[in-house]
Design an enzyme around this catalytic site. Structure first.
Site, mmCIF file in Angstrom:
data_model
loop_
_atom_site.group_PDB
_atom_site.id
_atom_site.type_symbol
_atom_site.label_atom_id
_atom_site.label_comp_id
_atom_site.label_asym_id
_atom_site.label_seq_id
_atom_site.Cartn_x
_atom_site.Cartn_y
_atom_site.Cartn_z
ATOM 1 N N ASN A 154 17.787 3.944 6.931
ATOM 2 C CA ASN A 154 18.869 2.928 6.683
ATOM 3 C C ASN A 154 19.967 2.924 7.672
ATOM 4 O O ASN A 154 20.777 3.984 7.748
ATOM 5 C CB ASN A 154 19.564 3.497 5.472
ATOM 6 C CG ASN A 154 20.618 2.284 4.604
ATOM 7 O OD1 ASN A 154 20.620 1.360 5.539
ATOM 8 N ND2 ASN A 154 21.048 2.815 3.403
ATOM 9 N N ASN A 159 24.271 -3.225 3.668
ATOM 10 C CA ASN A 159 23.507 -4.389 3.406
ATOM 11 C C ASN A 159 22.670 -3.837 2.278
ATOM 12 O O ASN A 159 21.548 -4.616 2.199
ATOM 13 C CB ASN A 159 22.766 -4.930 4.457
ATOM 14 C CG ASN A 159 21.914 -3.954 5.195
ATOM 15 O OD1 ASN A 159 21.365 -2.783 4.852
ATOM 16 N ND2 ASN A 159 21.535 -4.424 6.367
ATOM 17 N N ASP A 160 22.636 -2.795 1.758
ATOM 18 C CA ASP A 160 21.673 -2.075 0.740
ATOM 19 C C ASP A 160 21.473 -3.029 -0.431
ATOM 20 O O ASP A 160 20.313 -2.926 -1.018
ATOM 21 C CB ASP A 160 22.000 -0.654 0.360
ATOM 22 C CG ASP A 160 21.979 0.430 1.501
ATOM 23 O OD1 ASP A 160 21.686 -0.275 2.669
ATOM 24 O OD2 ASP A 160 22.535 1.710 1.252
ATOM 25 N N GLY A 180 17.455 1.054 0.625
ATOM 26 C CA GLY A 180 18.257 0.793 1.598
ATOM 27 C C GLY A 180 17.928 0.715 2.903
ATOM 28 O O GLY A 180 18.546 0.621 3.767
ATOM 29 N N ASP A 182 16.317 -0.503 6.502
ATOM 30 C CA ASP A 182 16.338 -1.745 6.891
ATOM 31 C C ASP A 182 15.968 -1.801 8.468
ATOM 32 O O ASP A 182 15.393 -0.821 8.939
ATOM 33 C CB ASP A 182 17.930 -2.147 6.766
ATOM 34 C CG ASP A 182 18.939 -1.064 7.518
ATOM 35 O OD1 ASP A 182 18.527 -0.632 8.332
ATOM 36 O OD2 ASP A 182 19.743 -1.083 6.760
ATOM 37 N N ASP A 355 -2.257 -10.495 4.461
ATOM 38 C CA ASP A 355 -2.398 -9.771 3.057
ATOM 39 C C ASP A 355 -3.422 -10.456 2.609
ATOM 40 O O ASP A 355 -3.496 -11.706 2.373
ATOM 41 C CB ASP A 355 -0.980 -9.853 2.679
ATOM 42 C CG ASP A 355 -0.869 -9.027 1.363
ATOM 43 O OD1 ASP A 355 -1.186 -7.990 1.181
ATOM 44 O OD2 ASP A 355 -0.787 -9.691 0.166
ATOM 45 N N GLU A 384 -6.328 -8.205 5.572
ATOM 46 C CA GLU A 384 -6.724 -7.077 4.646
ATOM 47 C C GLU A 384 -7.943 -7.879 3.929
ATOM 48 O O GLU A 384 -7.800 -8.414 2.972
ATOM 49 C CB GLU A 384 -5.727 -7.202 3.699
ATOM 50 C CG GLU A 384 -5.997 -6.063 2.984
ATOM 51 C CD GLU A 384 -4.885 -5.847 1.633
ATOM 52 O OE1 GLU A 384 -4.602 -4.883 1.122
ATOM 53 O OE2 GLU A 384 -4.359 -6.956 1.321
#
Ligand code: CA
Length: 640
Positions: A154, A159-160, A180, A182, A355, A384
């Site tokens: 973090n 910005n959490d 949190g 980032d 993905d 994937e």
């Protein structure tokens, strides 16, 4: 005067005036535009812009800009959308052009009806392409480090969480909520990756996931994993937004690190703005009643498959809150495809990881891959394809199979070698078990166009952690790491493996996605620093660091050929070699030390007389039997 009007009168008159004013001044309001900008000089001169506002279907569109042609205004079922087809000539001027919208509205004044025209100017930027570092690809000379941005570090506690987002919470004590972490937290640790010998970072998705908490078996869960996009053109604010992502990519490049973006084409987040006010029902695959994908790949490639099973695999929803895009809808297709190009051009992404590849419309995926590779010839794309057989995995990438559908996907997350190495380390050796599994799996590489483009790994965010899988046994741990860093393909390490993070996905996958100790304010331990690590953790870290840095400087381990020998008596031997160097890897999977005769390997040993153990520094005589410790792998550099 005042006495003529009561308070109620005044209020009534103000309201009436307001209504009249609104009727007169219904402005054209635009709240979304995608893509955010574009460039002059792209290989494909076409651009499709989606504009969202209120009742735009009735608007006229004028664009006057030299070199730019408005080819078509497309209307969809929902009048709140305008979709513009443009072509940009190669000599088009860079700068900002205006999309001029005008809408005539009938305004009633008493008995009279007049027509009023409302206008709106939307500035749109056409940038010049710049030659900053981007789309470098990753190849077998790289070491990818996979991390979950929310769980790594973090760097900006401000910005959490945000009160105006669908999920307003952040709580590190709850494994299912956001913690949190980032992008700034990643920028703060670039030296850590470099020290370890990492050359590329793969972040689980960074795109906005403004998703509500969801109920997945009792406890409300956040979309901290990032796989439910709600606006493709915004990096999540809780990770730092677009500016922070650009800063990370630039800082990574300046430090010799590449960036792998995790892309999701198959599904969106249920809160995606395009689905909150859906342009048309056919933007998603619709079913009479909710239908989940079966998660089975067989119906896609099985020659005996029923059409229903095939449709359920491809068009069923991933989960109820991740609806399935209809990639046969032209606008959906363009939205997703242009976003891929935009992302590489805007941020400078080097590689694309896709993905849930198997559940996409595969023809559509071929189009996206072709577009990316045409624009960026050096980019790498790997998907994937979580299958349990080599042929089924190969089906979804470039292969030598004679099948009706030919995929152009260059590489894949190599689940087959993942299963094989885990079996090699955990099973007793037998006819088709133990180290035989890794030998036999690599022996099927003839099915791939280029197996060197596969990404090999010991674990990831969806699996049990490697250390736990090998029984927290350090002999096993080291053997697997040696295999990872010396076999063919592009190795990928999952964050924390180097500091002995462990766990099974029990009771949930959050257990394998724990916070990196030292990445968060208040952490009692800091595993980023040598002094914060235990002796055992430093041994593991130093072991990987030593081998990763050796690997970095030895092309024989990247582009060198591979020759493997049939495992015998629990010993698996292979060579990586080019014209400059021969590296011999021996994995003794036995619980006892043994003496290995070298004669069987003479075709690769040639005239080499000595083997230097690159990890321990000791020298072995190749003309004598090699004394191998129990459950140990060796990396030998051969010499005379
Ligand atoms: Ca934060």
């Amino acid at each position: 005067m005042l006495r003529l009007f009561s308070k109620a009168h005044v209020t009534f008159l103000i309201c009436l005036l307001g209504l009249c004013l609104k009727a007169f001044t219904q402005p054209i309001v635009i709240d979304r535009i995608a893509p955010l900008n574009w460039w002059v000089g792209m290989k494909d001169p076409r651009l499709q812009i989606i504009v969202h506002g209120e009742n735009l279907a009735a608007a006229k569109v004028v664009i006057n800009y030299p070199g730019l042609t408005l080819v078509k205004e497309n209307k969809v079922d929902n009048p709140n959308y305008l979709i513009l087809d443009l072509t940009i000539s190669p000599n088009c001027r860079t700068g900002t052009f205006n999309i001029e919208l005008s809408r005539e509205t009938e305004v009633k004044r008493g008995r009279k009806t007049t027509t009023r025209t409302f206008t709106k100017t939307i500035p749109y930027e056409l940038r010049a392409r710049t030659d900053f570092v981007k789309a470098q690809g990753v190849d077998a000379s790289d070491l990818i480090y996979l991390l979950l941005p929310d769980r790594f570090a973090n760097g900006d506690p401000s910005n959490d969480k945000f009160a105006d987002m669908a999920d307003t919470q952040a709580d590190r004590s709850n494994p299912f909520l956001r913690h949190g972490g980032d992008l700034q937290g990643i920028i703060d640790h670039l030296d850590y990756f470099k020290e370890l010998g990492v050359t590329a970072l793969w972040l689980n998705p960074v795109i906005e996931n403004d998703q509500p908490l969801t109920d997945e078996g009792g406890s409300p869960r956040s979309a901290y994993h990032g796989y439910g996009f709600t606006d493709h053109y915004q990096v999540d604010r809780r990770l730092g937004g677009n500016d922070s992502y650009k800063k990370l990519v630039d800082a990574a490049h300046a430090n010799g690190l590449k960036i792998v973006q995790d892309a999701v084409y198959n599904h969106a987040g249920v809160n995606h703005w395009l689905l909150q006010d859906s342009p048309a029902a056919d933007w998603l695959h619709q079913w009479p009643t909710y239908t989940n994908t079966s998660y089975k790949e067989q119906p896609v490639l099985d020659p005996y498959a029923s059409k229903l099973d095939q449709k359920v695999t491809s068009d069923g929803w991933f989960v109820p809150f991740l609806p399935d895009w209809n990639q046969n809808n032209t606008y959906v297709k363009n939205y997703l495809l242009q976003h891929a190009i935009w992302t590489v051009e805007y941020f400078g992404i080097d590689t694309w990881r896709v993905d849930t590849y198997m559940y996409n419309d595969l023809e559509f995926m071929n189009q996206v891959n072709a577009a990316l590779l045409a624009e960026y010839p050096n980019i790498h794309i790997f998907g994937e394809n979580w299958t349990k057989s080599v042929p089924n995995q190969a089906y979804f990438q470039q292969n030598h199979l004679e099948v009706p559908f030919k995929s152009n996907l260059p590489g894949a997350c190599d689940f087959q070698t993942y299963y094989a190495i885990n079996d090699a380390l955990n099973q007793e050796v037998g006819w088709d078990s133990g180290v035989q599994r890794i030998y036999a799996t690599l022996g099927q590489d003839y099915l791939y166009e280029n197996p060197m483009k596969n990404v090999v790994f010991l674990d990831n965010h969806d699996t049990d952690r490697y250390l736990s899988v090998v029984g927290e046994n350090m002999d096993n741990y080291r053997m697997g790491i040696i295999w990872l860093l010396t076999t063919r393909g592009i190795p990928q390490l999952y964050y924390g493996t180097e500091i002995l993070m462990k766990n099974f996905k029990d009771p949930s996958d959050a257990e394998v996605r724990r916070d990196f100790p030292g990445g968060f304010i208040g952490d009692k331990e800091n595993k980023f620093a040598e002094v914060g690590r235990t002796n055992a953790e430093n041994e593991a870290f130093d072991f990987i660091k030593k081998l990763a840095n050796y690997r970095k400087n030895n092309p024989a381990l990247h582009s060198g050929k591979l020759t493997q020998f049939l495992p015998m008596e629990g010993v698996y031997v292979y060579f990586r070699y080019d014209e400059n160097k021969t590296i011999m890897v021996i994995m003794n999977s036995n619980k006892e030390s043994i003496s290995l005769e070298t004669g069987r390997f003479r075709e690769r040993l040639g005239t080499f007389a000595t083997a230097i153990d690159v990890l321990e520094g000791s020298t072995f005589n190749l003309n004598q039997p090699l004394k191998l410790a129990a459950r140990t792998a060796y990396v030998f550099e051969l010499g005379n």
